[in-house]
Motif scaffolding. Sequence first.
Motif, PDB file in Angstrom:
ATOM      1  N   CYS A  47       0.290  -1.193  -0.216  1.00 21.58           N
ATOM      2  CA  CYS A  47      -0.250   0.172  -0.146  1.00 21.58           C
ATOM      3  C   CYS A  47       1.097   1.081  -0.106  1.00 21.58           C
ATOM      4  O   CYS A  47       1.886   1.191   0.610  1.00 21.58           O
ATOM      5  CB  CYS A  47      -0.966   0.330   1.079  1.00 21.58           C
ATOM      6  N   ASP A  48       0.329   1.970  -0.207  1.00 23.26           N
ATOM      7  CA  ASP A  48       1.373   3.599  -0.362  1.00 23.26           C
ATOM      8  C   ASP A  48       0.725   4.031   0.419  1.00 23.26           C
ATOM      9  O   ASP A  48       1.704   4.865   0.853  1.00 23.26           O
ATOM     10  CB  ASP A  48       0.539   4.718  -1.705  1.00 23.26           C
ATOM     11  N   ALA A  49      -0.556   3.993   1.010  1.00 22.99           N
ATOM     12  CA  ALA A  49      -0.574   4.324   2.649  1.00 22.99           C
ATOM     13  C   ALA A  49      -1.069   3.108   3.573  1.00 22.99           C
ATOM     14  O   ALA A  49      -2.686   2.915   3.199  1.00 22.99           O
ATOM     15  CB  ALA A  49      -1.775   5.282   2.466  1.00 22.99           C
ATOM     16  N   ALA A  50      -0.971   2.845   4.420  1.00 18.78           N
ATOM     17  CA  ALA A  50      -1.499   1.545   5.275  1.00 18.78           C
ATOM     18  C   ALA A  50      -1.822   2.508   6.057  1.00 18.78           C
ATOM     19  O   ALA A  50      -1.063   2.253   7.671  1.00 18.78           O
ATOM     20  CB  ALA A  50       0.057   0.388   5.657  1.00 18.78           C
ATOM     21  N   ILE A  51      -3.023   2.392   6.978  1.00 16.07           N
ATOM     22  CA  ILE A  51      -3.484   2.447   8.277  1.00 16.07           C
ATOM     23  C   ILE A  51      -3.707   1.711   9.091  1.00 16.07           C
ATOM     24  O   ILE A  51      -4.926   0.693   8.842  1.00 16.07           O
ATOM     25  CB  ILE A  51      -4.768   3.601   7.866  1.00 16.07           C
ATOM     26  N   CYS A  52      -2.838   1.781  10.182  1.00 14.35           N
ATOM     27  CA  CYS A  52      -2.777   0.225  10.918  1.00 14.35           C
ATOM     28  C   CYS A  52      -3.358   0.595  12.122  1.00 14.35           C
ATOM     29  O   CYS A  52      -2.515   1.944  12.901  1.00 14.35           O
ATOM     30  CB  CYS A  52      -1.296  -0.175  10.575  1.00 14.35           C
ATOM     31  N   VAL A  53      -4.166   0.299  12.294  1.00 11.57           N
ATOM     32  CA  VAL A  53      -4.757   0.592  13.478  1.00 11.57           C
ATOM     33  C   VAL A  53      -3.900   0.172  14.938  1.00 11.57           C
ATOM     34  O   VAL A  53      -4.225  -1.288  15.003  1.00 11.57           O
ATOM     35  CB  VAL A  53      -6.348   0.903  13.757  1.00 11.57           C
ATOM     36  N   PRO A  54      -4.595   0.765  15.829  1.00 10.62           N
ATOM     37  CA  PRO A  54      -3.201  -0.224  17.168  1.00 10.62           C
ATOM     38  C   PRO A  54      -4.028  -1.162  18.045  1.00 10.62           C
ATOM     39  O   PRO A  54      -3.963  -0.918  19.058  1.00 10.62           O
ATOM     40  CB  PRO A  54      -2.734   0.947  18.055  1.00 10.62           C
ATOM     41  N   PHE A  55      -4.967  -2.260  17.229  1.00 10.31           N
ATOM     42  CA  PHE A  55      -5.611  -2.866  18.402  1.00 10.31           C
ATOM     43  C   PHE A  55      -5.127  -4.421  17.242  1.00 10.31           C
ATOM     44  O   PHE A  55      -4.896  -4.608  15.841  1.00 10.31           O
ATOM     45  CB  PHE A  55      -6.995  -2.607  18.207  1.00 10.31           C
ATOM     46  N   ASP A  56      -5.507  -5.272  17.943  1.00 17.83           N
ATOM     47  CA  ASP A  56      -4.945  -6.985  17.528  1.00 17.83           C
ATOM     48  C   ASP A  56      -6.661  -7.341  17.214  1.00 17.83           C
ATOM     49  O   ASP A  56      -6.809  -8.565  16.313  1.00 17.83           O
ATOM     50  CB  ASP A  56      -4.781  -7.711  18.626  1.00 17.83           C
ATOM     51  N   ARG A  57      -7.841  -7.207  17.772  1.00 17.25           N
ATOM     52  CA  ARG A  57      -8.869  -8.564  17.953  1.00 17.25           C
ATOM     53  C   ARG A  57      -9.947  -7.511  16.338  1.00 17.25           C
ATOM     54  O   ARG A  57      -9.551  -6.392  16.222  1.00 17.25           O
ATOM     55  CB  ARG A  57      -9.376  -8.451  19.399  1.00 17.25           C
ATOM     56  N   THR A  58     -10.099  -8.716  15.541  1.00 16.58           N
ATOM     57  CA  THR A  58     -11.307  -8.171  14.684  1.00 16.58           C
ATOM     58  C   THR A  58     -12.355  -7.606  15.625  1.00 16.58           C
ATOM     59  O   THR A  58     -12.099  -6.127  14.437  1.00 16.58           O
ATOM     60  CB  THR A  58     -11.848  -9.105  13.924  1.00 16.58           C
ATOM     61  N   PRO A  59     -13.001  -6.756  16.229  1.00 17.56           N
ATOM     62  CA  PRO A  59     -14.091  -5.921  16.674  1.00 17.56           C
ATOM     63  C   PRO A  59     -13.741  -5.472  16.564  1.00 17.56           C
ATOM     64  O   PRO A  59     -14.711  -3.439  16.655  1.00 17.56           O
ATOM     65  CB  PRO A  59     -15.099  -6.423  17.699  1.00 17.56           C
ATOM     66  N   ASP A  60     -11.830  -4.954  17.670  1.00 18.84           N
ATOM     67  CA  ASP A  60     -11.762  -3.206  17.838  1.00 18.84           C
ATOM     68  C   ASP A  60     -10.853  -3.000  17.206  1.00 18.84           C
ATOM     69  O   ASP A  60     -11.277  -1.730  17.074  1.00 18.84           O
ATOM     70  CB  ASP A  60     -10.724  -3.996  18.997  1.00 18.84           C
ATOM     71  N   ILE A  61     -10.786  -3.943  15.952  1.00 16.91           N
ATOM     72  CA  ILE A  61     -10.000  -2.590  14.895  1.00 16.91           C
ATOM     73  C   ILE A  61     -10.987  -2.199  14.713  1.00 16.91           C
ATOM     74  O   ILE A  61     -11.499  -1.454  13.490  1.00 16.91           O
ATOM     75  CB  ILE A  61      -9.761  -3.737  13.669  1.00 16.91           C
ATOM     76  N   GLN A  62     -12.353  -2.808  13.706  1.00 16.26           N
ATOM     77  CA  GLN A  62     -13.332  -2.970  12.904  1.00 16.26           C
ATOM     78  C   GLN A  62     -14.007  -1.860  13.359  1.00 16.26           C
ATOM     79  O   GLN A  62     -14.641  -0.394  12.945  1.00 16.26           O
ATOM     80  CB  GLN A  62     -14.444  -4.036  12.807  1.00 16.26           C
ATOM     81  N   GLU A  63     -14.112  -0.894  14.746  1.00 15.98           N
ATOM     82  CA  GLU A  63     -14.736   0.232  15.841  1.00 15.98           C
ATOM     83  C   GLU A  63     -14.195   1.164  15.152  1.00 15.98           C
ATOM     84  O   GLU A  63     -14.354   2.588  15.216  1.00 15.98           O
ATOM     85  CB  GLU A  63     -14.553  -0.501  16.891  1.00 15.98           C
ATOM     86  N   ARG A  64     -13.102   1.035  14.647  1.00 11.94           N
ATOM     87  CA  ARG A  64     -11.935   2.054  14.415  1.00 11.94           C
ATOM     88  C   ARG A  64     -11.983   2.372  13.043  1.00 11.94           C
ATOM     89  O   ARG A  64     -11.969   3.357  13.034  1.00 11.94           O
ATOM     90  CB  ARG A  64     -10.243   2.149  15.458  1.00 11.94           C
ATOM     91  N   HIS A  65     -12.022   2.087  12.390  1.00  9.86           N
ATOM     92  CA  HIS A  65     -11.955   2.059  10.917  1.00  9.86           C
ATOM     93  C   HIS A  65     -13.009   2.874  10.652  1.00  9.86           C
ATOM     94  O   HIS A  65     -12.915   3.630   9.729  1.00  9.86           O
ATOM     95  CB  HIS A  65     -12.009   0.414  10.104  1.00  9.86           C
ATOM     96  N   LEU A  66     -13.819   2.755  10.924  1.00 10.33           N
ATOM     97  CA  LEU A  66     -15.235   2.963  10.797  1.00 10.33           C
ATOM     98  C   LEU A  66     -15.219   4.540  10.892  1.00 10.33           C
ATOM     99  O   LEU A  66     -15.652   5.807   9.970  1.00 10.33           O
ATOM    100  CB  LEU A  66     -17.126   3.046  11.441  1.00 10.33           C
ATOM    101  N   PRO A  67     -15.060   5.392  12.329  1.00  8.23           N
ATOM    102  CA  PRO A  67     -14.742   6.520  12.642  1.00  8.23           C
ATOM    103  C   PRO A  67     -13.437   7.075  11.369  1.00  8.23           C
ATOM    104  O   PRO A  67     -13.382   8.488  10.661  1.00  8.23           O
ATOM    105  CB  PRO A  67     -14.221   6.949  13.510  1.00  8.23           C
TER     106      PRO A  67
END
Length: 215
Positions: free
Chosen positions: A179-199
């Motif tokens: 990726c030219d820009a990889a936004i890696c939210v600092p969580f490991d569990r799927t629901p925690d990651i997805q909860e930050r993707h939305l905002p």
Amino acid sequence: MQDFHSIFEDLYAKYPELAPVCAAEIGQAFAILRDCYRSGGKLLICGNGGSAADCEHIVGELMKGFMLKRPVPQSFRAKLTEVDAATATYISEHLQGGLPAISLVSHTALSSAFANDNSADLVFAQQVYGYGKPGDVLLGISTSGNSANVLHALRVAGALGMRTIGLTGRSGGQMKALCDAAICVPFDRTPDIQERHLPIYHALCIRIEEEFFTI
């Protein structure tokens, strides 16, 4: 009226864990999308499961008004009048400006046929190959960063000269290098990651809308 220029500041105030590790990449993603739309390009989006739902959600925010009104230009209204004066006012008052975005998870007939006849893990890649052109953007969403069908799509996008953005979790997985820009939210569990993707994608959609539809 909301100060749209503060949208990223608002994002980091609500989710302070994002700023130290994601702010630069979110800024890069915004610049990539802005440049794409300025040059007449389009956004393709792919993901699986909950991330597939995110793909549809993002298209819904980009292809119609989200936080702003998006009136069609007078020049287009005039062309509608030339086609049919009786309906021109109704159509032009209800249409909204759109930012071209295609969810690659939506095409059931194509996806099922390609998966059955060829290779299931290339379903997204096939669509990128068919739709994509230099200057377009592919957004791949994968909480692990290792979803094979998303990775193949990113590889094809790179070969076509497209720009690439990733939304993923802490490690970035294999996606990060593609990726030219990889936004890696600092969580490991799927629901925690997805909860930050939305905002994050809400903030990006708001800023892109502001860029093209603020009067």
